[in-house]
Design a protein around this motif. Structure first.
Motif, PDB file in Angstrom:
ATOM      1  N   LYS A  35       1.077  -8.902  12.515  1.00  0.00           N
ATOM      2  CA  LYS A  35      -0.383  -9.006  12.498  1.00  0.00           C
ATOM      3  C   LYS A  35      -0.877 -10.278  13.182  1.00  0.00           C
ATOM      4  CE  LYS A  35      -0.172 -10.853   7.766  1.00  0.00           C
ATOM      5  NZ  LYS A  35      -0.537 -10.596   6.360  1.00  0.00           N
ATOM      6  N   ALA A  36       0.060 -11.131  13.651  1.00  0.00           N
ATOM      7  CA  ALA A  36      -0.343 -12.370  14.335  1.00  0.00           C
ATOM      8  C   ALA A  36      -0.355 -12.173  15.852  1.00  0.00           C
ATOM      9  CB  ALA A  36       0.607 -13.500  13.951  1.00  0.00           C
ATOM     10  N   TYR A  37      -0.928 -11.070  16.307  1.00  0.00           N
ATOM     11  CA  TYR A  37      -1.004 -10.780  17.739  1.00  0.00           C
ATOM     12  C   TYR A  37      -1.768 -11.897  18.448  1.00  0.00           C
ATOM     13  CZ  TYR A  37      -1.863  -8.178  22.055  1.00  0.00           C
ATOM     14  OH  TYR A  37      -1.904  -7.779  23.371  1.00  0.00           O
ATOM     15  N   ASP A  38      -1.231 -12.336  19.601  1.00  0.00           N
ATOM     16  CA  ASP A  38      -1.834 -13.426  20.360  1.00  0.00           C
ATOM     17  C   ASP A  38      -1.992 -12.968  21.810  1.00  0.00           C
ATOM     18  OD1 ASP A  38      -2.483 -15.744  21.744  1.00  0.00           O
ATOM     19  OD2 ASP A  38      -1.168 -17.032  20.545  1.00  0.00           O
ATOM     20  N   ALA A  39      -3.216 -12.782  22.252  1.00  0.00           N
ATOM     21  CA  ALA A  39      -3.470 -12.256  23.595  1.00  0.00           C
ATOM     22  C   ALA A  39      -2.992 -13.176  24.699  1.00  0.00           C
ATOM     23  CB  ALA A  39      -4.968 -11.981  23.760  1.00  0.00           C
ATOM     24  N   ALA A  40      -2.745 -14.454  24.396  1.00  0.00           N
ATOM     25  CA  ALA A  40      -2.261 -15.394  25.406  1.00  0.00           C
ATOM     26  C   ALA A  40      -0.744 -15.316  25.575  1.00  0.00           C
ATOM     27  CB  ALA A  40      -2.665 -16.820  25.032  1.00  0.00           C
ATOM     28  N   LYS A  41      -0.078 -14.447  24.782  1.00  0.00           N
ATOM     29  CA  LYS A  41       1.376 -14.349  24.814  1.00  0.00           C
ATOM     30  C   LYS A  41       1.806 -12.906  25.035  1.00  0.00           C
ATOM     31  CE  LYS A  41       1.868 -18.252  21.593  1.00  0.00           C
ATOM     32  NZ  LYS A  41       2.423 -18.709  20.289  1.00  0.00           N
ATOM     33  N   LEU A  42       3.092 -12.749  25.337  1.00  0.00           N
ATOM     34  CA  LEU A  42       3.693 -11.421  25.327  1.00  0.00           C
ATOM     35  C   LEU A  42       4.153 -11.161  23.901  1.00  0.00           C
ATOM     36  CD1 LEU A  42       4.655  -8.948  27.036  1.00  0.00           C
ATOM     37  CD2 LEU A  42       6.901 -10.068  27.079  1.00  0.00           C
ATOM     38  N   ASN A  43       3.602 -10.147  23.286  1.00  0.00           N
ATOM     39  CA  ASN A  43       3.852  -9.865  21.875  1.00  0.00           C
ATOM     40  C   ASN A  43       4.880  -8.749  21.740  1.00  0.00           C
ATOM     41  OD1 ASN A  43       1.427 -11.395  20.359  1.00  0.00           O
ATOM     42  ND2 ASN A  43       0.699 -10.560  22.305  1.00  0.00           N
ATOM     43  N   ILE A  44       5.972  -9.029  21.018  1.00  0.00           N
ATOM     44  CA  ILE A  44       7.036  -8.048  20.811  1.00  0.00           C
ATOM     45  C   ILE A  44       7.212  -7.819  19.316  1.00  0.00           C
ATOM     46  CG2 ILE A  44       9.488  -7.553  21.093  1.00  0.00           C
ATOM     47  CD1 ILE A  44       9.525  -9.084  23.616  1.00  0.00           C
ATOM     48  N   ASP A  45       7.348  -6.552  18.949  1.00  0.00           N
ATOM     49  CA  ASP A  45       7.635  -6.222  17.554  1.00  0.00           C
ATOM     50  C   ASP A  45       8.376  -4.888  17.535  1.00  0.00           C
ATOM     51  OD1 ASP A  45       6.220  -7.469  14.772  1.00  0.00           O
ATOM     52  OD2 ASP A  45       7.160  -5.511  14.572  1.00  0.00           O
ATOM     53  N   ILE A  46       9.089  -4.626  16.425  1.00  0.00           N
ATOM     54  CA  ILE A  46       9.813  -3.360  16.292  1.00  0.00           C
ATOM     55  C   ILE A  46       9.004  -2.315  15.538  1.00  0.00           C
ATOM     56  CG2 ILE A  46      12.067  -4.482  16.413  1.00  0.00           C
ATOM     57  CD1 ILE A  46      12.288  -4.155  13.384  1.00  0.00           C
ATOM     58  N   ASP A  47       7.822  -2.697  15.039  1.00  0.00           N
ATOM     59  CA  ASP A  47       7.007  -1.794  14.222  1.00  0.00           C
ATOM     60  C   ASP A  47       5.773  -1.368  15.016  1.00  0.00           C
ATOM     61  OD1 ASP A  47       5.486  -0.462  12.344  1.00  0.00           O
ATOM     62  OD2 ASP A  47       5.963  -1.857  10.717  1.00  0.00           O
ATOM     63  N   PRO A  48       5.628  -0.071  15.322  1.00  0.00           N
ATOM     64  CA  PRO A  48       4.496   0.363  16.144  1.00  0.00           C
ATOM     65  C   PRO A  48       3.131   0.172  15.485  1.00  0.00           C
ATOM     66  CG  PRO A  48       5.693   2.263  15.275  1.00  0.00           C
ATOM     67  CD  PRO A  48       6.515   1.051  14.959  1.00  0.00           C
ATOM     68  N   LYS A  49       3.095   0.045  14.162  1.00  0.00           N
ATOM     69  CA  LYS A  49       1.782  -0.065  13.511  1.00  0.00           C
ATOM     70  C   LYS A  49       1.028  -1.322  13.933  1.00  0.00           C
ATOM     71  CE  LYS A  49       3.189  -2.387   9.200  1.00  0.00           C
ATOM     72  NZ  LYS A  49       3.458  -2.197   7.770  1.00  0.00           N
ATOM     73  N   TRP A  50       1.756  -2.342  14.428  1.00  0.00           N
ATOM     74  CA  TRP A  50       1.100  -3.584  14.849  1.00  0.00           C
ATOM     75  C   TRP A  50       0.606  -3.512  16.286  1.00  0.00           C
ATOM     76  CZ3 TRP A  50       0.003  -5.650  10.598  1.00  0.00           C
ATOM     77  CH2 TRP A  50       0.904  -5.734   9.544  1.00  0.00           C
ATOM     78  N   LYS A  51       0.929  -2.446  16.991  1.00  0.00           N
ATOM     79  CA  LYS A  51       0.498  -2.253  18.388  1.00  0.00           C
ATOM     80  C   LYS A  51       0.829  -3.471  19.259  1.00  0.00           C
ATOM     81  CE  LYS A  51      -3.162   0.963  17.105  1.00  0.00           C
ATOM     82  NZ  LYS A  51      -4.601   1.302  17.162  1.00  0.00           N
ATOM     83  N   PRO A  52       2.099  -3.847  19.295  1.00  0.00           N
ATOM     84  CA  PRO A  52       2.473  -4.992  20.142  1.00  0.00           C
ATOM     85  C   PRO A  52       2.408  -4.625  21.617  1.00  0.00           C
ATOM     86  CG  PRO A  52       4.432  -3.912  19.322  1.00  0.00           C
ATOM     87  CD  PRO A  52       3.261  -3.208  18.658  1.00  0.00           C
ATOM     88  N   ASP A  53       2.486  -5.631  22.477  1.00  0.00           N
ATOM     89  CA  ASP A  53       2.587  -5.360  23.913  1.00  0.00           C
ATOM     90  C   ASP A  53       3.864  -4.600  24.227  1.00  0.00           C
ATOM     91  OD1 ASP A  53       0.231  -6.808  24.498  1.00  0.00           O
ATOM     92  OD2 ASP A  53       1.358  -8.684  24.466  1.00  0.00           O
ATOM     93  N   VAL A  54       4.952  -4.998  23.582  1.00  0.00           N
ATOM     94  CA  VAL A  54       6.256  -4.379  23.786  1.00  0.00           C
ATOM     95  C   VAL A  54       6.793  -3.951  22.435  1.00  0.00           C
ATOM     96  CG1 VAL A  54       8.660  -4.801  24.432  1.00  0.00           C
ATOM     97  CG2 VAL A  54       6.813  -5.611  25.909  1.00  0.00           C
ATOM     98  N   LEU A  55       7.118  -2.683  22.316  1.00  0.00           N
ATOM     99  CA  LEU A  55       7.738  -2.157  21.109  1.00  0.00           C
ATOM    100  C   LEU A  55       9.240  -2.108  21.354  1.00  0.00           C
ATOM    101  CD1 LEU A  55       7.368  -0.794  18.306  1.00  0.00           C
ATOM    102  CD2 LEU A  55       7.303   1.393  19.528  1.00  0.00           C
ATOM    103  N   GLY A  56       9.982  -2.982  20.692  1.00  0.00           N
ATOM    104  CA  GLY A  56      11.409  -2.988  20.973  1.00  0.00           C
ATOM    105  C   GLY A  56      12.168  -4.028  20.192  1.00  0.00           C
TER     106      GLY A  56
END
Length: 495
Positions: A307-328
């Protein structure tokens, strides 16, 4: 374009490519993609890629898949993120598109031969990573020798409908020898019929007027006359309009009759069509479009963004519910050769040394294989790059209240990533601890106000909530590297 020019224009992302044809059991029509796959394979090889082709078997873990016939994919089929859908289906407005295919077009980069299709896919999906690429020529596609006796006046192959049948009936009524191949005939049998034909006919199945370049390209590569339905508003490239005999629907029969009476004109048209099409270098056309599939992304990585998405960074997470830039998940066999798809940035591969800093906030306590993740982070950072870490302290309330935690941390949890790097097999670089701080709980604040000193305070259960650590990547000195190699050799001997 020379071979050297071609190889110099291949983005690193496409060093490994697989061309995947989707073919459901018993479905013959996937054969329609074969020549386009052959042309792409030759083009990627000319560009210097390691390329192969397969049926229903995409690369998983590294490389980029170009997928032909993705509209045939079953909803449950797992298509890797590092895939580009080569859409060859007409996407006309009002046409029903299977919902699961729309979802695929949302989740993957797309290559399309038609500008109208591109606009429609973007409209349907909101996916910005849809790009047009002209279909071109490679010498490997020229492989049909004209038969000594061309006993077919006009050849047609494809699925019949009323508007196509009307033209064929008109040709037959004019006394023309027409051959119609049944649907599902491809490869050598179809090529043998092409070799015997004086003219090959192209008539739209639908009336939305997009030229069938996938069909005509192979014919032009083999010096065949293509009489193609073409209105003034048909979507067709100017050079292809000159390469084929482009006529309105109402004029097809008359045009074929006239051509069959003029052998010299037919010979000139065969040469002209081939010469025009042969100038469309497929390798150069791909080299032009490939860089568009990956947009520049930040040099700051938010790993386990949650939930700490930061538009100034590339956001990676393994959980799709957070809608990261990269799911992996970075800790998989593909390692840094994995290719991901990002709605913001297109295709993303995380190259060594790509980031200036990595943030991991409340992440490391969840990771089963922490050594693998820390190794990956060391690789991803540039020399001098920082890794900013927030983790639960091992004496805190929060260390073990979360059932998904697999570990907690204290001041000595970083030794193997710094001084004892050799134990992990790190022979080129290591981390140094730049900063280490503690966030006190209410209990700790009360103790501090009563005068309890730092080291003593940190040993009081429930006094500290979390640790805040900054690690810096640096290269090993030669002495450190030799010492690490000696330690590792000694450990192997002991084992």
């Amino acid at each position: 374009m020379s071979a050297a020019q071609r190889s110099g224009r291949l983005p690193r992302l496409f060093e490994r490519v697989r061309l995947v044809t989707i073919q459901p059991p018993g479905y013959a029509h996937s054969g329609a993609f074969a020549e386009l796959v052959d042309g792409f394979r030759a083009a990627f090889a000319a560009l210097g890629a390691q390329v192969d082709a397969a049926v229903n078997q995409p690369l998983a873990g590294e490389g980029v898949n170009f997928v032909f016939g993705a509209h045939l994919i079953a909803p449950e089929y797992p298509l890797p993120q590092g895939s580009i859908i080569v859409n060859l289906e007409q996407m006309r407005r009002g046409m029903h598109v299977q919902p699961h295919y729309v979802e695929l077009l949302k989740r993957h980069a797309v290559l399309d031969y038609s500008a109208r299709n591109v606009a429609r896919i973007i409209e349907l999906t909101g996916n910005r990573h849809v790009h047009p690429c002209r279909i071109g020529y490679m010498p490997e596609l020229t492989r049909i020798e004209a038969a000594p006796v061309q006993d077919i006046d006009v050849l047609f192959y494809g699925v019949l409908n009323e508007r196509r049948k009307n033209i064929l009936d008109g040709l037959a009524a004019a006394g023309i020898k027409v051959a119609v191949l049944p649907p599902g005939v491809y490869g050598a049998q179809r090529d043998a019929a092409i070799a015997r034909a004086k003219i090959v006919l192209n008539v739209h199945f639908y009336e939305d007027k997009v030229h069938e370049i996938v069909r005509s390209s192979y014919l032009l590569a083999n010096r065949k006359i293509v009489v193609s339905e073409c209105e003034t508003d048909t979507e067709i490239d100017d050079d292809i309009r000159e390469a084929v005999i482009a006529v309105p629907y109402a004029g097809i029969v008359e045009t074929c009759v006239a051509l069959l009476r003029d052998e010299a004109r037919r010979a000139a048209i065969e040469r002209k069509g081939y010469e025009i099409f042969a100038r469309r270098d497929q390798a150069a056309l791909l080299a032009e479009v490939l860089p568009k599939f990956s947009l520049p992304f930040p040099r700051h990585l938010n790993l386990g963004s949650g939930k700490a998405y930061d538009a100034a960074k590339l956001n990676i997470d393994i959980d799709p519910k957070w809608k990261p830039d990269v799911l992996g998940n970075l800790v998989v066999p593909g390692g840094l050769k994995q290719v991901f798809f990002s709605r913001r940035f297109g295709l993303v591969r995380l190259e060594p040394g790509r980031f200036d800093d990595i943030s991991t906030i409340d992440v490391l306590e969840h990771v089963p294989d922490l050594v693998a993740l820390m190794t990956r982070c060391l690789e991803l950072l540039d020399v001098g790059g920082t890794m900013r870490i927030v983790v639960p302290y091992d004496l805190s309330w929060g260390a073990w209240q979360d059932p998904t935690h697999v570990r907690a941390f204290n001041e000595r949890s970083w030794l193997y990533y710094t001084d004892w790097h050799w134990y992990l097999g790190w022979n080129e670089a290591r981390f140094d601890v730049k900063e280490m701080g503690m966030k006190l709980s209410a209990v700790g604040e009360a103790l501090r106000q009563r005068g309890t000193a730092g080291d003593e305070l940190f040993r009081v259960p429930r006094a500290v909530d979390e640790m805040q650590v900054v690690l810096v990547k640096r290269l090993l000195s030669e002495a450190e590297r030799q010492q690490a190699l000696a330690y590792q050799a000694g450990r192997r001997d002991a084992d």
